[in-house]
Design a protein around this motif. Structure first.
Motif, PDB file in Angstrom:
ATOM      1  N   GLU A  72      45.871  51.071 -17.569  1.00 35.22           N
ATOM      2  CA  GLU A  72      45.605  50.588 -16.217  1.00 35.22           C
ATOM      3  C   GLU A  72      44.431  51.316 -15.581  1.00 35.22           C
ATOM      4  N   VAL A  73      43.645  50.594 -14.790  1.00 31.27           N
ATOM      5  CA  VAL A  73      42.572  51.178 -13.992  1.00 31.27           C
ATOM      6  C   VAL A  73      42.796  50.759 -12.540  1.00 31.27           C
ATOM      7  N   TYR A  75      41.687  51.626  -8.012  1.00 27.97           N
ATOM      8  CA  TYR A  75      40.984  52.323  -6.933  1.00 27.97           C
ATOM      9  C   TYR A  75      42.008  52.633  -5.849  1.00 27.97           C
ATOM     10  N   HIS A 125      40.577  55.581 -10.878  1.00 30.74           N
ATOM     11  CA  HIS A 125      41.448  56.198 -11.875  1.00 30.74           C
ATOM     12  C   HIS A 125      41.715  55.281 -13.064  1.00 30.74           C
ATOM     13  N   ALA A 126      42.002  55.930 -14.190  1.00 28.03           N
ATOM     14  CA  ALA A 126      42.377  55.231 -15.421  1.00 28.03           C
ATOM     15  C   ALA A 126      43.534  55.987 -16.043  1.00 28.03           C
TER      16      ALA A 126
END
Length: 228
Positions: A72-73, A75, A125-126
């Motif tokens: 998952e990525v 903001y 984020h990842a």
């Protein structure tokens, strides 16, 4: 035997939507907890506390390529936290803020001042999610990843000066950026998801982000996702 096999196939087809693999996207909203040590003022020698909560929001997208694993990525905007403290100004502080020579200050000059600070932060984020199905519709998951956190600290002083001798009544504000930084930090989280339907689900998650400088960030979020 054929009946047993048929029953297993039907059962698997009924539970498949919950564990469906594929792309998904969603958004979340919640509370960010921000903790910092006392902020030292640059204009005056005093401190302001910034241990507060703010409204956080985010968007995310991911791919579940296995019933127990997804990537998952996203903001996340941590919002902003503000703090203020009344401060006492000495003659040198007053001269600096008002732009007046110390020797030119009226003898009866009085002042009231407030030290202000505002911290804003966001993150890209990842991460990878480990998913554990609990029932046909509910699953728990853990998160481990990296976040690129950007934080900006603004501060200033609002001061009011008054003098009967000089017939003076003046308000002055001095503000600016005290610090600005961007760093990559680890993030961990724990959450749960409930599948309302094959496509739609709701989830709740607590996430802790690595400390950036002296700032500690964590969030408690509630969100929804759609599976394509």
């Amino acid at each position: 035997m054929k009946k047993k096999i048929s029953s297993l196939v039907i059962a698997a087809s009924l539970t498949a939507p919950v564990l469906a693999e594929g792309f998904y996207a969603g958004a979340d909203l919640g509370r960010a907890n921000v903790k910092t040590p006392s902020i030292q003022g640059e204009v005056v020698n005093d401190e302001v506390n910034l241990k507060k909560n703010s409204t956080a929001m985010g968007v995310f997208a991911g791919y579940q390529f296995h019933p127990n694993i997804a990537v998952e990525v996203g903001y996340r905007d941590f919002g902003s936290v503000k703090g203020s403290e009344p401060v006492e100004l000495n003659v040198f502080d007053i001269a600096k803020i008002s732009g007046t020579n110390v020797n030119a200050l009226p003898a009866d000059l009085k002042s009231n001042a407030t030290l202000n600070a505002t911290l804003k932060a966001n993150a890209l984020h990842a991460s990878i999610l480990g998913i554990v199905p609990v029932s046909d519709n509910f699953s728990l998951y853990g998160r481990l990843g990296l976040a690129r956190i950007a934080a900006k600290l603004n501060g200033g002083v609002d001061a009011t000066f008054a003098s009967d001798i000089a017939k003076l009544s003046k308000t002055v504000s001095v503000s600016g950026t005290m610090d600005k930084t961007t760093k990559i930090k680890p993030m961990i989280g724990l959450g749960g998801r409930f599948a309302v339907s094959k496509e739609f689900g709701v989830r709740a998650e607590y996430t802790h982000f690595g400390k950036i400088e002296d700032v500690k960030l964590s969030t408690l979020m509630v969100g929804a996702d759609y599976r394509f």
